[in-house]
Motif scaffolding. Sequence first.
Motif, mmCIF file in Angstrom:
data_model
loop_
_atom_site.group_PDB
_atom_site.id
_atom_site.type_symbol
_atom_site.label_atom_id
_atom_site.label_comp_id
_atom_site.label_asym_id
_atom_site.label_seq_id
_atom_site.Cartn_x
_atom_site.Cartn_y
_atom_site.Cartn_z
ATOM 1 N N GLY A 66 -7.899 -4.948 -2.037
ATOM 2 C CA GLY A 66 -6.457 -4.942 -2.227
ATOM 3 C C GLY A 66 -6.022 -4.163 -3.448
ATOM 4 N N ALA A 67 -4.727 -4.264 -3.761
ATOM 5 C CA ALA A 67 -4.174 -3.600 -4.935
ATOM 6 C C ALA A 67 -4.799 -4.188 -6.196
ATOM 7 N N SER A 68 -4.908 -3.386 -7.211
ATOM 8 C CA SER A 68 -5.480 -3.747 -8.512
ATOM 9 C C SER A 68 -6.964 -4.064 -8.445
ATOM 10 N N GLY A 69 -7.583 -3.892 -7.278
ATOM 11 C CA GLY A 69 -8.976 -4.283 -7.120
ATOM 12 C C GLY A 69 -9.928 -3.114 -7.075
ATOM 13 N N ASN A 70 -11.159 -3.427 -6.725
ATOM 14 C CA ASN A 70 -12.207 -2.438 -6.503
ATOM 15 C C ASN A 70 -13.226 -3.066 -5.581
ATOM 16 N N LEU A 71 -14.238 -2.316 -5.200
ATOM 17 C CA LEU A 71 -15.162 -2.806 -4.176
ATOM 18 C C LEU A 71 -15.936 -4.050 -4.586
ATOM 19 N N ARG A 72 -16.103 -4.292 -5.889
ATOM 20 C CA ARG A 72 -16.862 -5.467 -6.320
ATOM 21 C C ARG A 72 -16.239 -6.766 -5.809
ATOM 22 N N ASP A 73 -14.921 -6.779 -5.641
ATOM 23 C CA ASP A 73 -14.242 -7.992 -5.191
ATOM 24 C C ASP A 73 -14.788 -8.434 -3.833
ATOM 25 N N GLN A 74 -14.865 -7.525 -2.885
ATOM 26 C CA GLN A 74 -15.363 -7.867 -1.559
ATOM 27 C C GLN A 74 -16.883 -7.982 -1.515
ATOM 28 N N LEU A 89 -20.378 -1.317 4.401
ATOM 29 C CA LEU A 89 -19.824 -0.251 3.571
ATOM 30 C C LEU A 89 -18.652 -0.823 2.774
ATOM 31 N N PHE A 90 -18.853 -0.976 1.475
ATOM 32 C CA PHE A 90 -17.808 -1.449 0.564
ATOM 33 C C PHE A 90 -17.230 -0.226 -0.152
ATOM 34 N N VAL A 91 -15.919 -0.082 -0.121
ATOM 35 C CA VAL A 91 -15.279 1.160 -0.543
ATOM 36 C C VAL A 91 -14.351 0.923 -1.731
ATOM 37 N N ASP A 92 -14.470 1.771 -2.764
ATOM 38 C CA ASP A 92 -13.412 1.902 -3.766
ATOM 39 C C ASP A 92 -12.355 2.827 -3.177
ATOM 40 N N PRO A 94 -9.190 5.379 -2.805
ATOM 41 C CA PRO A 94 -8.894 6.524 -3.656
ATOM 42 C C PRO A 94 -8.103 6.153 -4.913
ATOM 43 N N GLY A 95 -8.648 6.513 -6.072
ATOM 44 C CA GLY A 95 -8.002 6.237 -7.344
ATOM 45 C C GLY A 95 -8.347 4.895 -7.936
ATOM 46 N N HIS A 96 -9.136 4.092 -7.242
ATOM 47 C CA HIS A 96 -9.484 2.749 -7.707
ATOM 48 C C HIS A 96 -10.973 2.664 -8.006
ATOM 49 N N GLY A 97 -11.323 1.698 -8.853
ATOM 50 C CA GLY A 97 -12.738 1.561 -9.196
ATOM 51 C C GLY A 97 -13.261 2.861 -9.779
ATOM 52 N N TRP A 98 -14.250 3.436 -9.095
ATOM 53 C CA TRP A 98 -14.847 4.690 -9.556
ATOM 54 C C TRP A 98 -14.550 5.872 -8.630
ATOM 55 N N SER A 99 -13.657 5.687 -7.683
ATOM 56 C CA SER A 99 -13.314 6.779 -6.764
ATOM 57 C C SER A 99 -12.305 7.733 -7.388
ATOM 58 N N ASP A 100 -12.433 9.020 -7.066
ATOM 59 C CA ASP A 100 -11.416 9.998 -7.436
ATOM 60 C C ASP A 100 -10.126 9.699 -6.686
ATOM 61 N N ARG A 101 -9.010 10.141 -7.232
ATOM 62 C CA ARG A 101 -7.731 9.954 -6.560
ATOM 63 C C ARG A 101 -7.609 10.889 -5.365
ATOM 64 N N GLY A 102 -7.951 12.145 -5.562
ATOM 65 C CA GLY A 102 -7.913 13.072 -4.440
ATOM 66 C C GLY A 102 -6.553 13.650 -4.122
ATOM 67 N N GLY A 103 -5.607 13.559 -5.051
ATOM 68 C CA GLY A 103 -4.298 14.162 -4.815
ATOM 69 C C GLY A 103 -3.213 13.138 -4.582
ATOM 70 N N GLY A 104 -1.970 13.576 -4.754
ATOM 71 C CA GLY A 104 -0.829 12.681 -4.652
ATOM 72 C C GLY A 104 -0.636 12.069 -3.283
ATOM 73 N N GLN A 105 -1.130 12.728 -2.234
ATOM 74 C CA GLN A 105 -0.955 12.174 -0.899
ATOM 75 C C GLN A 105 -1.659 10.832 -0.745
ATOM 76 N N ASN A 106 -2.656 10.573 -1.574
ATOM 77 C CA ASN A 106 -3.405 9.333 -1.451
ATOM 78 C C ASN A 106 -2.692 8.127 -2.043
ATOM 79 N N ALA A 107 -1.427 8.305 -2.439
ATOM 80 C CA ALA A 107 -0.599 7.145 -2.757
ATOM 81 C C ALA A 107 -0.145 6.440 -1.486
ATOM 82 N N LEU A 108 -0.311 7.092 -0.329
ATOM 83 C CA LEU A 108 0.161 6.537 0.934
ATOM 84 C C LEU A 108 -0.996 5.961 1.745
#
Length: 360
Positions: A66-74, A89-92, A94-108
């Motif tokens: 969820g929001a404010s989280g990272n893969l460690r939570d799950q 497969l536990f995922v950070d 985009p922009g969370h935990g240790w993942s890159d953001r990857g551009g402004g489109q990843n706000a959606l």
Amino acid sequence: MYAFPFITVTVIATGLILFSWIQSRRIERLYPPIGEFVDVGGYRLHALHIPAAADADLPAIVFLHGASGNLRDQVEAFRQDLEGRAELLFVDRPGHGWSDRGGGQNALPDAQARAVAELMERKGIKSGLIVGHSFGGVIAANMALETPEKVDSLLLLATVSHPWPGGIDWHYHLATTPFIGRLAAWLIAMPAGLLRISRAARCVFSPNHYPPDYLARSGTALVLRPWTFKYNAHDVASLYDHIVRTSPRYGEIDRPTIVVAGDEDFVVSTEIHSRALTRQIERAELHVLRGVGHKPDYAATEVCIAAMEKLGGKEVDLAAIARKVERDINAGGETTNPPPSIPKRSSAINQIPVMPSEPI
């Protein structure tokens, strides 16, 4: 005559920025990457990939936090019970935990959904059961809309899905304001967040038992890094308009879906979100757990595992398991009274300033 106040403000601001930078480095040392970095098209996502055992009895499962989280939570909620039984497969996001953001489109959510689908492709996961908690639930639903070939089934836990009254909390607006938001992320987020993080996490678990070592295990403090705080704020600030556009399409989802929510969720309204979502998805079933709040992944892990088993094709009396867990929770002293600042009934998403562990 104006030099002294200016110098004082400059010194204080410089000190806060330095404090945020030092604390960010400290937090990163405490919670280093635990997975691998995978290029998904010009940027990298951090994910923990655990292969299935030879006698695995469940399909591949992808977990979205969820929001404010990272893969460690799950990971902390589900790894011990599921390791070996399925490819995990536990995922950070985009922009969370240790993942890159990857551009402004990843706000959606739809862009994040495509990024996760690309990650699955790069890891050789043809399709799987997608598990999304809270904000991760809307990402999972978008995967079923954007990349249905990657989705065998959906498990949505205390998910956000529909427009809500009341807006979002003030600090998300502040953090997404041009220029001012960047200053706020560097000057305010870290010191205020460190002061409030424990209480905020307890609010998110309310009314259920709060694991005393949750913060130490979940790495939630990673969101206090100024850049992550800003990305998280953009996610939340962009969500409402996105689901206004997207929620009418939920009827297009044709995958088996189980929605699990609590009737004491003080963060995301079960009535507005989970119930409405279940009505729209033809193949969905809803389980509302009495006495459970916003963290059914922790408070009712047994129900979540049983739901995964059912979606994986096993004969499971999920309703009976849910009733048993309800009895254990409500008769076994595993609940606590909600904090005074959290209303007993909410029709909106309640944001808890400044640092909710899982605001949505």
